[in-house]
Design a protein around this motif. Structure first.
Motif, PDB file in Angstrom:
ATOM      1  N   VAL A 139      11.658 -11.028   4.058  1.00  0.00           N
ATOM      2  CA  VAL A 139      12.349 -10.368   5.165  1.00  0.00           C
ATOM      3  C   VAL A 139      13.257 -11.411   5.799  1.00  0.00           C
ATOM      4  CG1 VAL A 139      12.082  -9.079   7.321  1.00  0.00           C
ATOM      5  CG2 VAL A 139      10.314  -8.910   5.547  1.00  0.00           C
ATOM      6  N   TYR A 140      14.567 -11.318   5.526  1.00  0.00           N
ATOM      7  CA  TYR A 140      15.477 -12.390   5.915  1.00  0.00           C
ATOM      8  C   TYR A 140      16.557 -11.881   6.878  1.00  0.00           C
ATOM      9  CZ  TYR A 140      18.222 -10.263   2.113  1.00  0.00           C
ATOM     10  OH  TYR A 140      18.889  -9.379   1.296  1.00  0.00           O
ATOM     11  N   PRO A 141      17.090 -12.753   7.746  1.00  0.00           N
ATOM     12  CA  PRO A 141      18.108 -12.338   8.722  1.00  0.00           C
ATOM     13  C   PRO A 141      19.402 -11.910   8.048  1.00  0.00           C
ATOM     14  CG  PRO A 141      17.144 -14.468   9.309  1.00  0.00           C
ATOM     15  CD  PRO A 141      16.687 -14.161   7.918  1.00  0.00           C
ATOM     16  N   ARG A 142      20.027 -10.898   8.607  1.00  0.00           N
ATOM     17  CA  ARG A 142      21.288 -10.405   8.063  1.00  0.00           C
ATOM     18  C   ARG A 142      22.375 -11.473   8.088  1.00  0.00           C
ATOM     19  NH1 ARG A 142      23.336  -5.586   6.811  1.00  0.00           N
ATOM     20  NH2 ARG A 142      21.529  -4.454   7.628  1.00  0.00           N
ATOM     21  N   ARG A 143      22.303 -12.418   9.003  1.00  0.00           N
ATOM     22  CA  ARG A 143      23.337 -13.449   9.093  1.00  0.00           C
ATOM     23  C   ARG A 143      23.408 -14.332   7.852  1.00  0.00           C
ATOM     24  NH1 ARG A 143      20.652 -18.158  10.239  1.00  0.00           N
ATOM     25  NH2 ARG A 143      18.617 -17.958  11.257  1.00  0.00           N
ATOM     26  N   LEU A 144      22.391 -14.303   6.989  1.00  0.00           N
ATOM     27  CA  LEU A 144      22.435 -15.087   5.756  1.00  0.00           C
ATOM     28  C   LEU A 144      23.342 -14.448   4.703  1.00  0.00           C
ATOM     29  CD1 LEU A 144      18.678 -16.147   5.404  1.00  0.00           C
ATOM     30  CD2 LEU A 144      20.580 -17.440   6.380  1.00  0.00           C
ATOM     31  N   VAL A 145      23.707 -13.175   4.900  1.00  0.00           N
ATOM     32  CA  VAL A 145      24.668 -12.504   4.015  1.00  0.00           C
ATOM     33  C   VAL A 145      26.059 -12.984   4.407  1.00  0.00           C
ATOM     34  CG1 VAL A 145      25.609 -10.288   3.284  1.00  0.00           C
ATOM     35  CG2 VAL A 145      23.167 -10.511   3.764  1.00  0.00           C
ATOM     36  N   GLU A 146      26.797 -13.576   3.462  1.00  0.00           N
ATOM     37  CA  GLU A 146      28.054 -14.241   3.794  1.00  0.00           C
ATOM     38  C   GLU A 146      29.303 -13.517   3.297  1.00  0.00           C
ATOM     39  OE1 GLU A 146      27.298 -18.887   3.912  1.00  0.00           O
ATOM     40  OE2 GLU A 146      26.693 -18.067   1.958  1.00  0.00           O
ATOM     41  N   GLY A 147      29.178 -12.586   2.372  1.00  0.00           N
ATOM     42  CA  GLY A 147      30.348 -11.933   1.796  1.00  0.00           C
ATOM     43  C   GLY A 147      31.042 -10.993   2.767  1.00  0.00           C
ATOM     44  N   TRP A 148      32.283 -10.632   2.417  1.00  0.00           N
ATOM     45  CA  TRP A 148      33.046  -9.659   3.206  1.00  0.00           C
ATOM     46  C   TRP A 148      32.695  -8.249   2.743  1.00  0.00           C
ATOM     47  CZ3 TRP A 148      36.506  -5.839   1.675  1.00  0.00           C
ATOM     48  CH2 TRP A 148      37.182  -5.187   2.710  1.00  0.00           C
ATOM     49  N   TYR A 149      32.384  -7.379   3.711  1.00  0.00           N
ATOM     50  CA  TYR A 149      32.073  -5.983   3.421  1.00  0.00           C
ATOM     51  C   TYR A 149      32.881  -5.091   4.349  1.00  0.00           C
ATOM     52  CZ  TYR A 149      28.137  -7.808   0.779  1.00  0.00           C
ATOM     53  OH  TYR A 149      27.368  -8.484  -0.143  1.00  0.00           O
ATOM     54  N   SER A 150      33.538  -4.113   3.763  1.00  0.00           N
ATOM     55  CA  SER A 150      34.295  -3.152   4.551  1.00  0.00           C
ATOM     56  C   SER A 150      33.332  -2.350   5.437  1.00  0.00           C
ATOM     57  CB  SER A 150      35.044  -2.200   3.615  1.00  0.00           C
ATOM     58  OG  SER A 150      35.531  -1.074   4.319  1.00  0.00           O
ATOM     59  N   GLU A 151      33.855  -1.844   6.556  1.00  0.00           N
ATOM     60  CA  GLU A 151      33.007  -1.007   7.410  1.00  0.00           C
ATOM     61  C   GLU A 151      32.725   0.344   6.773  1.00  0.00           C
ATOM     62  OE1 GLU A 151      33.236  -0.791  11.548  1.00  0.00           O
ATOM     63  OE2 GLU A 151      34.029  -2.813  11.813  1.00  0.00           O
ATOM     64  N   PHE A 188      18.762  -5.968  12.161  1.00  0.00           N
ATOM     65  CA  PHE A 188      18.910  -7.423  12.159  1.00  0.00           C
ATOM     66  C   PHE A 188      18.434  -8.088  10.875  1.00  0.00           C
ATOM     67  CE2 PHE A 188      17.907  -5.978  16.505  1.00  0.00           C
ATOM     68  CZ  PHE A 188      19.124  -6.267  17.102  1.00  0.00           C
ATOM     69  N   ASN A 189      17.475  -7.479  10.191  1.00  0.00           N
ATOM     70  CA  ASN A 189      16.863  -8.120   9.029  1.00  0.00           C
ATOM     71  C   ASN A 189      16.905  -7.209   7.812  1.00  0.00           C
ATOM     72  OD1 ASN A 189      15.752 -10.571  10.470  1.00  0.00           O
ATOM     73  ND2 ASN A 189      14.660  -8.978  11.590  1.00  0.00           N
ATOM     74  N   LEU A 190      16.915  -7.820   6.644  1.00  0.00           N
ATOM     75  CA  LEU A 190      16.872  -7.089   5.383  1.00  0.00           C
ATOM     76  C   LEU A 190      15.581  -7.450   4.663  1.00  0.00           C
ATOM     77  CD1 LEU A 190      20.008  -8.034   6.009  1.00  0.00           C
ATOM     78  CD2 LEU A 190      20.431  -6.806   3.899  1.00  0.00           C
TER      79      LEU A 190
END
Length: 353
Positions: free
Chosen positions: A118-130, A142-144
Protein backbone atom coordinates in the motif's frame (compact mmCIF):
# COMPACT_ATOMS: atom_id res chain seq x y z
CA UNK A 1 -4.11 -2.23 12.96
CA UNK A 2 -2.22 -3.91 15.83
CA UNK A 3 -1.69 -6.97 13.63
CA UNK A 4 -0.26 -4.80 10.82
CA UNK A 5 2.21 -3.07 13.14
CA UNK A 6 3.27 -6.41 14.67
CA UNK A 7 4.01 -7.91 11.24
CA UNK A 8 6.01 -4.84 10.28
CA UNK A 9 8.12 -4.99 13.44
CA UNK A 10 8.80 -8.70 12.86
CA UNK A 11 10.04 -7.88 9.36
CA UNK A 12 12.32 -5.22 10.79
CA UNK A 13 13.76 -7.67 13.29
CA UNK A 14 14.19 -10.49 10.74
CA UNK A 15 15.96 -8.45 8.06
CA UNK A 16 17.81 -6.28 10.54
CA UNK A 17 19.82 -9.26 11.71
CA UNK A 18 21.31 -9.92 8.26
CA UNK A 19 22.09 -6.56 6.62
CA UNK A 20 23.49 -3.08 7.37
CA UNK A 21 20.56 -0.79 7.96
CA UNK A 22 19.33 2.56 9.19
CA UNK A 23 16.01 3.82 10.53
CA UNK A 24 14.55 7.17 9.54
CA UNK A 25 11.29 8.86 10.41
CA UNK A 26 9.01 11.12 8.36
CA UNK A 27 6.26 13.58 9.26
CA UNK A 28 4.40 14.38 6.04
CA UNK A 29 1.66 16.99 6.26
CA UNK A 30 -0.81 18.28 3.67
CA UNK A 31 -3.36 21.07 3.94
CA UNK A 32 -5.91 21.46 1.13
CA UNK A 33 -8.73 23.87 0.41
CA UNK A 34 -10.44 23.26 -2.95
CA UNK A 35 -13.74 25.06 -3.54
CA UNK A 36 -15.88 24.05 -6.55
CA UNK A 37 -18.45 26.59 -7.77
CA UNK A 38 -20.58 25.19 -10.60
CA UNK A 39 -23.86 27.03 -10.12
CA UNK A 40 -23.34 28.60 -13.55
CA UNK A 41 -24.14 25.22 -15.12
CA UNK A 42 -26.55 24.12 -12.39
CA UNK A 43 -24.14 21.40 -11.31
CA UNK A 44 -25.06 19.51 -14.47
CA UNK A 45 -21.63 17.84 -14.84
CA UNK A 46 -20.20 18.04 -11.34
CA UNK A 47 -21.75 19.63 -8.23
CA UNK A 48 -20.57 22.60 -6.25
CA UNK A 49 -18.69 21.31 -3.23
CA UNK A 50 -15.64 21.99 -1.08
CA UNK A 51 -12.69 19.74 -0.27
CA UNK A 52 -11.15 21.08 2.92
CA UNK A 53 -8.94 18.91 5.11
CA UNK A 54 -5.58 18.41 6.75
CA UNK A 55 -3.69 15.13 6.42
CA UNK A 56 -0.87 14.12 8.73
CA UNK A 57 1.19 11.00 7.96
CA UNK A 58 3.85 10.01 10.46
CA UNK A 59 5.97 7.21 9.07
CA UNK A 60 8.94 4.97 9.74
CA UNK A 61 11.29 3.68 7.07
CA UNK A 62 13.87 0.94 7.56
CA UNK A 63 16.57 0.99 4.88
CA UNK A 64 19.19 -1.65 4.14
CA UNK A 65 21.57 -2.46 1.29
CA UNK A 66 21.29 -5.74 -0.56
CA UNK A 67 24.45 -5.13 -2.63
CA UNK A 68 26.49 -2.32 -4.10
CA UNK A 69 23.77 -1.55 -6.66
CA UNK A 70 20.63 -2.66 -4.81
CA UNK A 71 18.97 -0.95 -1.85
CA UNK A 72 15.73 -1.85 -0.10
CA UNK A 73 13.38 -0.32 2.43
CA UNK A 74 10.34 -1.29 4.45
CA UNK A 75 7.89 1.55 5.07
CA UNK A 76 4.98 2.00 7.46
CA UNK A 77 2.83 5.08 7.93
CA UNK A 78 -0.50 6.19 9.36
CA UNK A 79 -2.78 8.56 7.40
CA UNK A 80 -4.60 10.78 9.88
CA UNK A 81 -7.18 12.94 8.09
CA UNK A 82 -9.39 15.62 9.61
CA UNK A 83 -12.10 17.15 7.41
CA UNK A 84 -12.71 20.77 8.33
CA UNK A 85 -16.00 21.20 10.16
CA UNK A 86 -16.41 17.54 11.06
CA UNK A 87 -16.85 16.43 14.67
CA UNK A 88 -15.57 12.85 14.50
CA UNK A 89 -13.70 11.53 17.57
CA UNK A 90 -9.90 11.48 17.39
CA UNK A 91 -9.89 7.68 17.08
CA UNK A 92 -11.87 7.87 13.83
CA UNK A 93 -9.55 10.17 11.88
CA UNK A 94 -7.29 7.23 11.03
CA UNK A 95 -7.88 6.82 7.29
CA UNK A 96 -5.36 4.24 6.11
CA UNK A 97 -1.98 2.69 6.85
CA UNK A 98 0.55 2.86 3.98
CA UNK A 99 2.69 -0.28 4.21
CA UNK A 100 5.07 -1.12 1.38
CA UNK A 101 8.41 -2.55 0.28
CA UNK A 102 10.65 -0.44 -1.95
CA UNK A 103 13.57 -2.00 -3.85
CA UNK A 104 15.81 0.17 -6.02
CA UNK A 105 18.62 -0.64 -8.46
CA UNK A 106 21.07 2.13 -9.40
CA UNK A 107 23.96 1.80 -11.83
CA UNK A 108 25.20 4.84 -13.72
CA UNK A 109 22.20 6.58 -15.26
CA UNK A 110 20.10 3.41 -15.08
CA UNK A 111 17.54 3.14 -12.32
CA UNK A 112 14.89 0.52 -11.66
CA UNK A 113 12.43 0.70 -8.76
CA UNK A 114 9.94 -1.93 -7.59
CA UNK A 115 7.31 -1.07 -4.98
CA UNK A 116 4.91 -3.58 -3.42
CA UNK A 117 2.11 -3.02 -0.93
CA UNK A 118 0.00 0.00 0.00
CA UNK A 119 2.04 2.93 -1.31
CA UNK A 120 1.47 6.73 -1.52
CA UNK A 121 0.14 8.08 -4.80
CA UNK A 122 2.97 10.64 -4.86
CA UNK A 123 5.38 7.84 -5.82
CA UNK A 124 3.65 7.68 -9.24
CA UNK A 125 5.73 10.03 -11.41
CA UNK A 126 4.34 9.76 -14.96
CA UNK A 127 2.05 12.25 -16.68
CA UNK A 128 -1.61 11.23 -16.81
CA UNK A 129 -4.40 13.12 -18.51
CA UNK A 130 -7.40 14.04 -16.36
CA UNK A 131 -9.38 11.78 -18.67
CA UNK A 132 -7.68 8.92 -16.80
CA UNK A 133 -7.34 10.47 -13.35
CA UNK A 134 -9.31 13.53 -12.29
CA UNK A 135 -7.96 16.05 -9.84
CA UNK A 136 -10.78 15.16 -7.45
CA UNK A 137 -9.81 11.47 -7.47
CA UNK A 138 -6.11 12.21 -7.05
CA UNK A 139 -6.65 14.45 -4.02
CA UNK A 140 -9.09 12.13 -2.24
CA UNK A 141 -7.50 8.70 -2.96
CA UNK A 142 -4.11 9.06 -1.30
CA UNK A 143 -2.77 5.51 -1.54
CA UNK A 144 -2.71 2.69 -4.08
CA UNK A 145 -2.75 -1.01 -3.26
CA UNK A 146 -0.64 -3.28 -5.43
CA UNK A 147 2.57 -2.83 -7.37
CA UNK A 148 4.53 -0.03 -9.04
CA UNK A 149 7.51 -0.63 -11.35
CA UNK A 150 9.60 2.32 -12.59
CA UNK A 151 12.51 2.40 -15.04
CA UNK A 152 14.69 5.21 -16.34
CA UNK A 153 17.85 5.33 -18.41
CA UNK A 154 19.15 8.49 -20.02
CA UNK A 155 16.34 10.10 -22.00
CA UNK A 156 13.87 7.23 -21.49
CA UNK A 157 11.54 6.69 -18.53
CA UNK A 158 8.55 4.41 -18.01
CA UNK A 159 6.33 3.06 -15.25
CA UNK A 160 3.75 0.32 -14.85
CA UNK A 161 1.50 0.06 -11.83
CA UNK A 162 -1.56 -1.63 -10.41
CA UNK A 163 -4.15 -0.42 -7.92
CA UNK A 164 -6.45 -3.11 -6.49
CA UNK A 165 -9.50 -1.16 -5.32
CA UNK A 166 -12.08 -3.80 -4.52
CA UNK A 167 -12.26 -7.41 -3.36
CA UNK A 168 -14.97 -9.75 -4.64
CA UNK A 169 -17.61 -10.37 -2.00
CA UNK A 170 -21.30 -10.64 -1.31
CA UNK A 171 -22.04 -6.98 -2.07
CA UNK A 172 -18.52 -5.63 -2.79
CA UNK A 173 -17.18 -5.63 -6.32
CA UNK A 174 -13.82 -6.77 -7.59
CA UNK A 175 -12.09 -3.72 -9.07
CA UNK A 176 -8.55 -3.10 -10.22
CA UNK A 177 -6.72 -0.67 -12.48
CA UNK A 178 -3.47 -1.24 -14.35
CA UNK A 179 -1.87 2.03 -15.42
CA UNK A 180 1.23 3.00 -17.36
CA UNK A 181 3.09 6.09 -18.54
CA UNK A 182 6.35 6.69 -20.33
CA UNK A 183 8.40 9.29 -22.14
CA UNK A 184 11.29 9.32 -24.61
CA UNK A 185 13.09 12.64 -24.96
CA UNK A 186 14.34 12.74 -28.55
CA UNK A 187 15.74 16.29 -28.45
CA UNK A 188 15.64 19.29 -26.13
CA UNK A 189 12.45 20.35 -27.91
CA UNK A 190 10.66 17.08 -28.68
CA UNK A 191 9.54 14.15 -26.54
CA UNK A 192 7.21 11.27 -27.34
CA UNK A 193 5.23 9.46 -24.68
CA UNK A 194 2.07 7.76 -23.58
CA UNK A 195 -0.26 7.20 -20.67
CA UNK A 196 -2.86 4.50 -20.33
CA UNK A 197 -5.29 2.73 -18.05
CA UNK A 198 -6.76 -0.79 -18.04
CA UNK A 199 -9.70 -0.71 -15.62
CA UNK A 200 -11.55 -3.91 -14.73
CA UNK A 201 -14.85 -3.25 -12.95
CA UNK A 202 -16.24 -6.67 -12.08
CA UNK A 203 -19.18 -7.87 -10.03
CA UNK A 204 -20.21 -9.20 -6.65
CA UNK A 205 -22.45 -12.05 -5.53
CA UNK A 206 -25.50 -9.76 -5.58
CA UNK A 207 -24.50 -7.95 -8.80
CA UNK A 208 -22.61 -10.26 -11.19
CA UNK A 209 -21.14 -8.82 -14.37
CA UNK A 210 -18.07 -7.06 -15.74
CA UNK A 211 -17.51 -3.68 -17.37
CA UNK A 212 -14.23 -2.87 -19.15
CA UNK A 213 -12.96 0.71 -19.30
CA UNK A 214 -9.60 0.90 -21.07
CA UNK A 215 -7.81 4.00 -22.39
CA UNK A 216 -4.54 4.57 -24.24
CA UNK A 217 -3.25 8.09 -24.93
CA UNK A 218 -0.05 8.63 -26.97
CA UNK A 219 1.32 12.17 -27.15
CA UNK A 220 4.03 14.44 -28.53
CA UNK A 221 5.49 17.12 -26.25
CA UNK A 222 7.09 20.22 -27.77
CA UNK A 223 9.19 22.13 -25.23
CA UNK A 224 10.40 25.56 -26.37
CA UNK A 225 12.09 26.49 -23.09
CA UNK A 226 15.60 25.98 -24.50
CA UNK A 227 15.14 28.77 -27.07
CA UNK A 228 13.26 31.23 -24.85
CA UNK A 229 15.17 33.50 -22.48
CA UNK A 230 12.77 33.74 -19.53
CA UNK A 231 9.48 31.89 -20.09
CA UNK A 232 9.11 28.12 -20.10
CA UNK A 233 6.67 27.20 -22.84
CA UNK A 234 5.44 23.75 -23.92
CA UNK A 235 2.66 22.23 -26.03
CA UNK A 236 1.44 18.66 -25.61
CA UNK A 237 -0.72 17.18 -28.37
CA UNK A 238 -2.34 13.79 -27.93
CA UNK A 239 -5.00 11.43 -29.18
CA UNK A 240 -6.84 8.99 -26.94
CA UNK A 241 -8.65 5.78 -27.71
CA UNK A 242 -10.98 3.89 -25.40
CA UNK A 243 -12.42 0.36 -25.36
CA UNK A 244 -15.47 0.15 -23.11
CA UNK A 245 -17.78 -2.83 -22.84
CA UNK A 246 -20.62 -3.83 -20.57
CA UNK A 247 -20.31 -7.59 -20.92
CA UNK A 248 -23.72 -8.41 -19.44
CA UNK A 249 -25.51 -6.26 -22.03
CA UNK A 250 -22.92 -7.06 -24.72
CA UNK A 251 -22.66 -3.30 -25.28
CA UNK A 252 -19.31 -2.33 -26.84
CA UNK A 253 -18.16 1.27 -27.36
CA UNK A 254 -15.01 2.19 -29.29
CA UNK A 255 -14.35 5.85 -28.52
CA UNK A 256 -11.73 8.41 -29.45
CA UNK A 257 -10.74 12.00 -28.94
CA UNK A 258 -7.98 14.60 -29.15
CA UNK A 259 -6.40 16.83 -26.55
CA UNK A 260 -3.99 19.76 -26.61
CA UNK A 261 -2.27 21.27 -23.58
CA UNK A 262 -0.48 24.62 -23.60
CA UNK A 263 1.65 25.54 -20.58
CA UNK A 264 3.58 28.75 -19.95
CA UNK A 265 5.58 29.42 -16.80
CA UNK A 266 7.47 32.42 -15.50
CA UNK A 267 9.26 31.86 -12.21
CA UNK A 268 6.57 30.37 -9.92
CA UNK A 269 3.61 31.66 -11.94
CA UNK A 270 2.01 29.48 -14.59
CA UNK A 271 -0.78 29.38 -17.16
CA UNK A 272 -2.24 26.06 -18.32
CA UNK A 273 -4.85 25.64 -21.03
CA UNK A 274 -6.23 22.18 -21.87
CA UNK A 275 -8.65 21.73 -24.77
CA UNK A 276 -10.19 18.46 -25.98
CA UNK A 277 -12.61 17.25 -28.63
CA UNK A 278 -13.97 13.76 -28.14
CA UNK A 279 -16.84 11.31 -28.17
CA UNK A 280 -18.78 10.92 -24.95
CA UNK A 281 -16.09 9.19 -22.91
CA UNK A 282 -18.53 8.24 -20.12
CA UNK A 283 -21.24 6.35 -22.05
CA UNK A 284 -22.19 4.02 -19.16
CA UNK A 285 -22.08 6.62 -16.38
CA UNK A 286 -25.83 6.59 -15.68
CA UNK A 287 -26.34 2.91 -16.52
CA UNK A 288 -26.86 0.36 -13.74
CA UNK A 289 -25.42 -3.01 -12.85
CA UNK A 290 -27.52 -6.16 -12.46
CA UNK A 291 -28.53 -5.11 -8.94
CA UNK A 292 -29.70 -1.65 -10.04
CA UNK A 293 -26.67 0.33 -8.78
CA UNK A 294 -25.55 3.24 -10.98
CA UNK A 295 -22.01 2.78 -12.32
CA UNK A 296 -21.14 6.46 -11.92
CA UNK A 297 -17.86 7.38 -10.26
CA UNK A 298 -17.09 3.75 -9.44
CA UNK A 299 -16.55 3.07 -13.15
CA UNK A 300 -15.15 6.45 -14.22
CA UNK A 301 -12.24 7.78 -12.19
CA UNK A 302 -11.31 10.52 -14.66
CA UNK A 303 -12.82 13.94 -15.27
CA UNK A 304 -16.50 14.00 -16.22
CA UNK A 305 -16.05 16.87 -18.71
CA UNK A 306 -14.77 14.78 -21.64
CA UNK A 307 -17.81 14.79 -23.92
CA UNK A 308 -17.68 16.82 -27.14
CA UNK A 309 -15.64 20.03 -26.90
CA UNK A 310 -14.16 20.94 -23.53
CA UNK A 311 -11.74 23.69 -22.48
CA UNK A 312 -10.07 24.20 -19.11
CA UNK A 313 -8.00 27.24 -18.14
CA UNK A 314 -5.82 27.26 -15.04
CA UNK A 315 -3.89 30.17 -13.54
CA UNK A 316 -1.63 29.48 -10.61
CA UNK A 317 1.28 30.31 -8.37
CA UNK A 318 3.33 27.33 -7.18
CA UNK A 319 6.54 28.36 -5.40
CA UNK A 320 8.95 25.82 -3.96
CA UNK A 321 9.35 27.06 -0.41
CA UNK A 322 12.23 24.71 0.34
CA UNK A 323 13.51 21.29 -0.65
CA UNK A 324 10.77 19.67 1.42
CA UNK A 325 7.94 22.21 1.30
CA UNK A 326 5.74 23.41 -1.56
CA UNK A 327 2.72 25.67 -1.93
CA UNK A 328 0.12 26.00 -4.67
CA UNK A 329 -2.55 28.63 -5.23
CA UNK A 330 -4.67 28.29 -8.38
CA UNK A 331 -7.95 29.04 -10.15
CA UNK A 332 -9.45 26.74 -12.79
CA UNK A 333 -12.19 27.78 -15.24
CA UNK A 334 -14.26 25.25 -17.23
CA UNK A 335 -16.01 25.73 -20.58
CA UNK A 336 -17.91 23.67 -23.17
CA UNK A 337 -20.11 24.68 -26.16
CA UNK A 338 -22.80 25.82 -23.70
CA UNK A 339 -20.37 28.39 -22.35
CA UNK A 340 -18.96 28.93 -18.87
CA UNK A 341 -19.57 25.95 -16.56
CA UNK A 342 -17.92 26.94 -13.30
CA UNK A 343 -14.63 27.37 -11.50
CA UNK A 344 -12.40 26.05 -8.74
CA UNK A 345 -10.25 27.93 -6.27
CA UNK A 346 -7.50 25.80 -4.80
CA UNK A 347 -4.91 26.32 -2.08
CA UNK A 348 -2.59 23.55 -0.93
CA UNK A 349 0.43 23.35 1.31
CA UNK A 350 2.61 20.25 1.44
CA UNK A 351 5.48 19.34 3.75
CA UNK A 352 7.47 16.14 3.19
CA UNK A 353 9.71 16.09 6.25
Amino acid sequence: MKKTITIFLLLLFTFGACAPHKIRFSLDTQYLFDNHEFNASGGEIIPSETFHFVRFTPGICWEFSGSEDWSHSLNLGLDLIKDAGSTVPFGKILHEAPLYINSCFNQGDTQFTAIFGVYPRRLVEGWYSELILSEETAQSDFNLEGTLLKYSEGSVSAELGMDWMGKYGYDTKERFQIFSAGCWRLTDMLSLGWCGSFYHYAGSVTAPGVVDNHIIQPYALFDFSSILPVIRLSIRTSAFYSYQKDRVRDDLRMLKGYEMELKAQWKSFYFLNTASLSDDMLPFYYDTDTAGNVYGDNLYRGSKFYSGFYDRVELGWAPRLSRKASLKLSVRLHYNPSGYLGNEQRFSLLFLL
